[in-house]
Design a protein around this motif. Structure first.
Motif, PDB file in Angstrom:
ATOM      1  N   VAL A  41      -2.528   2.123  -6.198  1.00  0.00           N
ATOM      2  CA  VAL A  41      -2.084   3.081  -5.384  1.00  0.00           C
ATOM      3  C   VAL A  41      -0.524   3.356  -5.739  1.00  0.00           C
ATOM      4  O   VAL A  41       0.177   2.278  -5.734  1.00  0.00           O
ATOM      5  CB  VAL A  41      -2.448   2.658  -3.988  1.00  0.00           C
ATOM      6  CG1 VAL A  41      -1.519   1.411  -3.640  1.00  0.00           C
ATOM      7  CG2 VAL A  41      -1.805   3.969  -3.028  1.00  0.00           C
ATOM      8  N   ILE A  42      -0.242   4.893  -6.031  1.00  0.00           N
ATOM      9  CA  ILE A  42       1.317   5.143  -6.487  1.00  0.00           C
ATOM     10  C   ILE A  42       1.982   5.889  -5.497  1.00  0.00           C
ATOM     11  O   ILE A  42       1.367   6.961  -5.106  1.00  0.00           O
ATOM     12  CB  ILE A  42       1.321   5.550  -7.649  1.00  0.00           C
ATOM     13  CG1 ILE A  42       0.629   4.951  -8.836  1.00  0.00           C
ATOM     14  CG2 ILE A  42       2.623   6.055  -8.300  1.00  0.00           C
ATOM     15  CD1 ILE A  42       0.141   5.236 -10.147  1.00  0.00           C
ATOM     16  N   GLU A  43       2.970   5.544  -4.948  1.00  0.00           N
ATOM     17  CA  GLU A  43       3.568   6.252  -3.924  1.00  0.00           C
ATOM     18  C   GLU A  43       4.890   6.833  -4.801  1.00  0.00           C
ATOM     19  O   GLU A  43       5.759   6.169  -5.170  1.00  0.00           O
ATOM     20  CB  GLU A  43       4.036   5.481  -2.528  1.00  0.00           C
ATOM     21  CG  GLU A  43       2.658   5.269  -1.793  1.00  0.00           C
ATOM     22  CD  GLU A  43       3.191   4.292  -0.590  1.00  0.00           C
ATOM     23  OE1 GLU A  43       4.629   3.889  -0.351  1.00  0.00           O
ATOM     24  OE2 GLU A  43       2.307   3.917   0.111  1.00  0.00           O
ATOM     25  N   LEU A  44       4.956   8.218  -4.565  1.00  0.00           N
ATOM     26  CA  LEU A  44       6.120   9.090  -5.241  1.00  0.00           C
ATOM     27  C   LEU A  44       7.122   9.503  -4.291  1.00  0.00           C
ATOM     28  O   LEU A  44       6.578  10.151  -3.205  1.00  0.00           O
ATOM     29  CB  LEU A  44       5.596   9.895  -6.166  1.00  0.00           C
ATOM     30  CG  LEU A  44       4.647   9.852  -7.328  1.00  0.00           C
ATOM     31  CD1 LEU A  44       4.266  11.219  -8.004  1.00  0.00           C
ATOM     32  CD2 LEU A  44       5.420   9.014  -8.226  1.00  0.00           C
ATOM     33  N   ASP A  45       8.193   9.133  -4.371  1.00  0.00           N
ATOM     34  CA  ASP A  45       9.265   9.951  -3.402  1.00  0.00           C
ATOM     35  C   ASP A  45       9.903  11.073  -4.175  1.00  0.00           C
ATOM     36  O   ASP A  45      10.134  11.104  -5.314  1.00  0.00           O
ATOM     37  CB  ASP A  45      10.600   8.990  -2.925  1.00  0.00           C
ATOM     38  CG  ASP A  45      10.184   7.930  -2.013  1.00  0.00           C
ATOM     39  OD1 ASP A  45       9.329   8.415  -1.217  1.00  0.00           O
ATOM     40  OD2 ASP A  45      10.593   6.969  -2.119  1.00  0.00           O
ATOM     41  N   LEU A  46       9.477  12.262  -3.722  1.00  0.00           N
ATOM     42  CA  LEU A  46       9.696  13.581  -4.645  1.00  0.00           C
ATOM     43  C   LEU A  46      10.877  14.426  -3.850  1.00  0.00           C
ATOM     44  O   LEU A  46      10.759  14.687  -2.722  1.00  0.00           O
ATOM     45  CB  LEU A  46       8.649  14.598  -4.642  1.00  0.00           C
ATOM     46  CG  LEU A  46       7.367  13.865  -5.247  1.00  0.00           C
ATOM     47  CD1 LEU A  46       5.959  14.796  -5.081  1.00  0.00           C
ATOM     48  CD2 LEU A  46       7.664  13.582  -6.810  1.00  0.00           C
ATOM     49  N   ALA A  47      11.657  14.977  -4.682  1.00  0.00           N
ATOM     50  CA  ALA A  47      12.968  15.779  -4.150  1.00  0.00           C
ATOM     51  C   ALA A  47      12.158  17.077  -3.509  1.00  0.00           C
ATOM     52  O   ALA A  47      11.262  17.514  -3.820  1.00  0.00           O
ATOM     53  CB  ALA A  47      13.714  16.364  -5.413  1.00  0.00           C
ATOM     54  N   ASP A  48      12.839  17.482  -2.513  1.00  0.00           N
ATOM     55  CA  ASP A  48      12.310  18.764  -1.833  1.00  0.00           C
ATOM     56  C   ASP A  48      12.228  19.831  -2.874  1.00  0.00           C
ATOM     57  O   ASP A  48      13.091  20.014  -3.826  1.00  0.00           O
ATOM     58  CB  ASP A  48      12.976  19.120  -0.753  1.00  0.00           C
ATOM     59  CG  ASP A  48      13.063  18.038   0.630  1.00  0.00           C
ATOM     60  OD1 ASP A  48      11.794  17.425   0.444  1.00  0.00           O
ATOM     61  OD2 ASP A  48      13.996  17.907   1.278  1.00  0.00           O
ATOM     62  N   GLY A  49      11.044  20.589  -2.740  1.00  0.00           N
ATOM     63  CA  GLY A  49      10.904  21.836  -3.479  1.00  0.00           C
ATOM     64  C   GLY A  49      10.319  21.430  -4.685  1.00  0.00           C
ATOM     65  O   GLY A  49       9.925  22.235  -5.593  1.00  0.00           O
TER      66      GLY A  49
END
Lengths: 76, 76
Positions: A41-49
């Motif tokens: 399971v991989i959780e990515l914090d992504l920049a808005d947009g």
């Protein structure tokens, strides 16, 4: 924006890691375990947009070996 | 009966694997990725009548290193 990716071995692909876990659980006395499948399971914090379809591209290019693994993407 | 267990590193614990993935994604041109956390997902096929609390015991004894990892159990 956060994306959670599940990467699991495709059905029919042998899962030696899962077998090892099942065997170890049996050795610890947990005898109700009929099968074990282990994945990532991989959780990515992504920049808005960040475009959502780029996450599928990340899976195709790096996060999953699509020959033997399938992936699912969840935006949370 | 099926149980799905998520095992993730506790907050504050360094995740070198996640950092490596983030770095690799950046190298592939995916620059919107601010953070990556990687963990395990384990799917257990359990015989009917297997007590649900034995799954937590399996996590405590084998499936998670509770010093640095936290786990969540979902019955599906």
């Amino acid at each position: 924006m956060k994306a959670r990716i599940h990467v699991m071995l495709k059905n029919g692909v042998l899962d030696p890691q899962g077998e090892a876990v099942r065997h170890a659980l049996g050795g610890l006395g947990f005898d109700g375990v009929e099968g074990v499948r282990q994945g990532k399971v991989i959780e990515l914090d992504l920049a808005d947009g960040t475009p959502e379809d780029s996450v599928a591209e990340m899976c195709e290019k790096l996060l999953a070996n699509t020959v033997i693994e399938s992936y699912s993407i969840e935006f949370v």
